[in-house]
Design an enzyme around this catalytic site. Structure first.
Site, PDB file in Angstrom:
ATOM      1  N   TYR A  32       0.825  -1.216   0.000  1.00  0.00           N
ATOM      2  CA  TYR A  32       0.000   0.000   0.000  1.00  0.00           C
ATOM      3  C   TYR A  32       0.859   1.266   0.000  1.00  0.00           C
ATOM      4  O   TYR A  32       0.623   2.183   0.776  1.00  0.00           O
ATOM      5  CB  TYR A  32      -0.961   0.003   1.200  1.00  0.00           C
ATOM      6  CG  TYR A  32      -1.636  -1.335   1.388  1.00  0.00           C
ATOM      7  CD1 TYR A  32      -2.541  -1.795   0.438  1.00  0.00           C
ATOM      8  CD2 TYR A  32      -1.333  -2.155   2.468  1.00  0.00           C
ATOM      9  CE1 TYR A  32      -3.134  -3.045   0.574  1.00  0.00           C
ATOM     10  CE2 TYR A  32      -1.917  -3.401   2.605  1.00  0.00           C
ATOM     11  CZ  TYR A  32      -2.822  -3.836   1.660  1.00  0.00           C
ATOM     12  OH  TYR A  32      -3.401  -5.066   1.792  1.00  0.00           O
ATOM     13  N   TYR A 160     -13.017  -6.071   4.846  1.00  0.00           N
ATOM     14  CA  TYR A 160     -11.782  -6.224   4.079  1.00  0.00           C
ATOM     15  C   TYR A 160     -11.543  -7.716   3.908  1.00  0.00           C
ATOM     16  O   TYR A 160     -11.504  -8.456   4.893  1.00  0.00           O
ATOM     17  CB  TYR A 160     -10.582  -5.580   4.783  1.00  0.00           C
ATOM     18  CG  TYR A 160      -9.285  -5.891   4.070  1.00  0.00           C
ATOM     19  CD1 TYR A 160      -8.948  -5.222   2.895  1.00  0.00           C
ATOM     20  CD2 TYR A 160      -8.439  -6.893   4.516  1.00  0.00           C
ATOM     21  CE1 TYR A 160      -7.791  -5.537   2.201  1.00  0.00           C
ATOM     22  CE2 TYR A 160      -7.276  -7.217   3.832  1.00  0.00           C
ATOM     23  CZ  TYR A 160      -6.959  -6.532   2.676  1.00  0.00           C
ATOM     24  OH  TYR A 160      -5.816  -6.853   1.987  1.00  0.00           O
ATOM     25  N   ASP A 261     -14.936 -15.143   7.050  1.00  0.00           N
ATOM     26  CA  ASP A 261     -13.523 -14.854   6.820  1.00  0.00           C
ATOM     27  C   ASP A 261     -12.891 -14.640   8.192  1.00  0.00           C
ATOM     28  O   ASP A 261     -13.015 -13.567   8.787  1.00  0.00           O
ATOM     29  CB  ASP A 261     -13.393 -13.609   5.933  1.00  0.00           C
ATOM     30  CG  ASP A 261     -11.940 -13.201   5.706  1.00  0.00           C
ATOM     31  OD1 ASP A 261     -11.049 -13.719   6.415  1.00  0.00           O
ATOM     32  OD2 ASP A 261     -11.702 -12.344   4.837  1.00  0.00           O
ATOM     33  N   LYS A 290      -3.161 -15.827   8.154  1.00  0.00           N
ATOM     34  CA  LYS A 290      -2.421 -15.014   9.109  1.00  0.00           C
ATOM     35  C   LYS A 290      -1.765 -15.801  10.254  1.00  0.00           C
ATOM     36  O   LYS A 290      -0.663 -16.299  10.077  1.00  0.00           O
ATOM     37  CB  LYS A 290      -3.325 -13.889   9.607  1.00  0.00           C
ATOM     38  CG  LYS A 290      -3.563 -12.863   8.482  1.00  0.00           C
ATOM     39  CD  LYS A 290      -3.983 -11.495   8.960  1.00  0.00           C
ATOM     40  CE  LYS A 290      -3.759 -10.458   7.887  1.00  0.00           C
ATOM     41  NZ  LYS A 290      -4.971  -9.960   7.236  1.00  0.00           N
TER      42      LYS A 290
HETATM   43  C1  LIG Z   1      -5.343 -10.019   5.822  1.00  0.00           C
HETATM   44  C2  LIG Z   1      -6.719 -10.429   5.486  1.00  0.00           C
HETATM   45  C3  LIG Z   1      -7.024 -11.030   4.251  1.00  0.00           C
HETATM   46  C4  LIG Z   1      -5.979 -11.222   3.174  1.00  0.00           C
HETATM   47  O1  LIG Z   1      -4.971 -12.089   3.562  1.00  0.00           O
HETATM   48  P1  LIG Z   1      -3.545 -12.044   2.798  1.00  0.00           P
HETATM   49  O2  LIG Z   1      -2.790 -13.175   3.383  1.00  0.00           O
HETATM   50  O3  LIG Z   1      -2.958 -10.709   3.093  1.00  0.00           O
HETATM   51  O4  LIG Z   1      -3.836 -12.230   1.346  1.00  0.00           O
HETATM   52  C5  LIG Z   1      -8.326 -11.417   4.027  1.00  0.00           C
HETATM   53  N1  LIG Z   1      -9.290 -11.234   4.939  1.00  0.00           N
HETATM   54  C6  LIG Z   1      -9.038 -10.673   6.139  1.00  0.00           C
HETATM   55  C7  LIG Z   1     -10.137 -10.534   7.135  1.00  0.00           C
HETATM   56  C8  LIG Z   1      -7.749 -10.245   6.450  1.00  0.00           C
HETATM   57  O5  LIG Z   1      -7.505  -9.656   7.627  1.00  0.00           O
END
Ligand SMILES: *Cc1c(COP(=O)(O)O)cnc(C)c1O
Length: 443
Positions: A32, A160, A261, A290
């Site tokens: 970014y 996001y 997610d 993550k």
């Molecule tokens: C960080 C994140 C993503 C994307 O994951 P990357 O490993 O950076 O591609 C998707 N959804 C949420 C909620 C996130 O925090």
């Protein structure tokens, strides 16, 4: 570029901090950021436990867990051992037609930990890709069931879900960093922002709005996708878990899949192993990433229920056409298995609760600073929301002056420390959040 030959005359010699910064500026994009980035980046020489050691010798207490990931701290002996052992066996083999112990162990463990019957695991290399896979699973499920018109998703604003194309299209359309591409993105259905507040009473009008929106679009909806309880990069907003129960009920009633997610929230960050557990809800598909490898390697997973897996398998095209080159990378799987073992064998819940108590207590005076809109904490997450976008470089500098690494964005000055943070680390992080808010509020 005339000095480049001279720079690389001995390219095996260790680089100094200034040389790293210069080569970085010359060659590398950062997340970014423009390239080259006038703000620059700090060269790091090493990291251990909760400390990041900069090339200039300074040491910073980590307030970010490297974007939700490094929950056990850096350079952990158990994770190092798992990586070394796997390195000696094999670092990678293709997953097409081959399988291995690290992948099956990890899948068994994930299926055992996940809520409900999310027992089918698709491994991929990043959170964004796991979201792409979730979308493809949902669409293909309905395609296989003879309902190809169900090809859109519904989400609420403020989300996001990553930086790849479907993930961008599901992130907040106005507020996100992806608004530049809005005209080119797949058109999904957006409900309003979920009302703020983990403990706020359920807003009936909002619940009815969700109900109307799902009902109106049910015929074209493959799935509803949301971040449960905490919306991360979209604004660090918390909502009442009851909305997740409402979504579950609406999805069941209208024949729509539910996708959570949990890439940011998974593995204990919100005080439950998965944020879905605050609501007692099981989604049909769940994305994790993550913290999956404890911050060591890039790995994500899309889990689904037998109903979704069998639905796809029984279709005209039974195969799920997705297959990253590094799918189920054995090194990443072995470290993930060890990381999840550390989590479940240790008192993660006690540690996360202690972080919440420590930060909530220490930040009480911060809420009264000029320019602070709200201070909120949940699990091992603390957010100081300012009333306007902050000078992030200045706020981060104020945190560094307190010996802490923070990475504020927009109006958010926030921390999600490693679970192994000591009371002293947490006190420093709270002081740094306060100092950053003070610096940001001064103009
Ligand atoms: C960080 C994140 C993503 C994307 O994951 P990357 O490993 O950076 O591609 C998707 N959804 C949420 C909620 C996130 O925090």
């Amino acid at each position: 570029m005339t000095d480049f030959a001279q720079d690389s005359a001995d390219d095996t010699a260790p680089l100094t901090g200034p040389q790293i910064a210069e080569l970085d500026r010359r060659h590398l994009w950062h997340p970014y950021a423009p390239h080259p980035d006038p703000a620059g980046a700090l060269p790091v020489a090493g990291a251990a436990g909760t400390r990041i050691r900069l090339a200039d010798g300074r040491e910073l207490v980590d307030g970010m867990s490297s974007w939700w990931a490094a929950v056990h701290g850096y350079n952990h002996p158990v994770l190092n051992r798992a990586a070394r052992r796997q390195l000696d066996a094999m670092s990678h083999v293709m997953f097409g037609g081959l399988t291995h112990e690290p992948a099956v162990r990890l899948a068994r463990r994930l299926a055992g930990m996940a809520p409900g019957d999310l027992s089918h695991v698709f491994l991929s290399d990043s959170g964004s890709v796991s979201v792409e896979v979730a979308v493809k699973m949902a669409l293909q499920y309905w395609h296989s069931r003879g309902r190809p018109a169900k090809h859109r998703l519904l989400t609420w604003r403020g989300g996001y879900h990553g930086d790849t194309w479907q993930a961008m299209s599901l992130s907040d359309p106005d507020n996100s960093m992806h608004h530049l591409w809005a005209p080119l993105l797949p058109r999904h259905v957006f409900a309003g922002l979920p009302p703020a507040g983990f403990a706020a009473p359920v807003d009936r009008a909002y619940a009815e709005h969700l109900e109307r929106t799902v009902a109106e679009h049910a015929g074209e909806l493959a799935a509803v996708i949301v971040e449960p309880v905490v919306q991360g990069a979209g604004g660090m907003r918390f909502h009442q878990p009851a909305y997740l129960r409402i979504l579950r009920e609406l999805c069941d009633r209208h024949g729509v899949l539910l996708v959570f997610d949990e890439i940011a929230t998974g593995f204990g960050r919100t005080g439950r192993m998965f944020a879905a557990e605050h609501a007692g809800v099981v989604p049909d598909i769940m994305c994790v990433g993550k913290a999956l490898t404890g911050g060591y390697l890039t790995l994500a997973a899309t889990l689904c229920t037998p109903r979704v897996a069998e639905g796809i398998a029984s279709g005209e095209y039974p195969q799920l056409n997705h297959g990253p080159t590094y799918m189920a990378n054995p090194l990443a799987c072995a470290v993930a298995e060890a990381s999840l073992g550390l989590l479940t064998d240790g008192d993660w819940a006690g540690r996360v609760a202690a972080i919440e108590t420590a930060l909530a207590g220490a930040l009480a005076p911060t809420a009264k600073l000029p320019g602070v809109r709200e201070v909120r904490t949940l699990g091992a997450i603390a957010v100081v929301e300012m009333d306007r976008p902050v000078d992030t470089a200045r706020a981060a500098r104020a945190a560094r002056a307190e010996g802490v690494w923070l990475r504020p964005y927009r109006e958010m000055i926030y921390a999600m420390p490693p679970y192994v943070s000591s009371p002293e680390d947490l006190a420093m992080i709270a002081r740094a959040l306060h100092a950053a808010a003070e610096a940001a509020g001064q103009h």
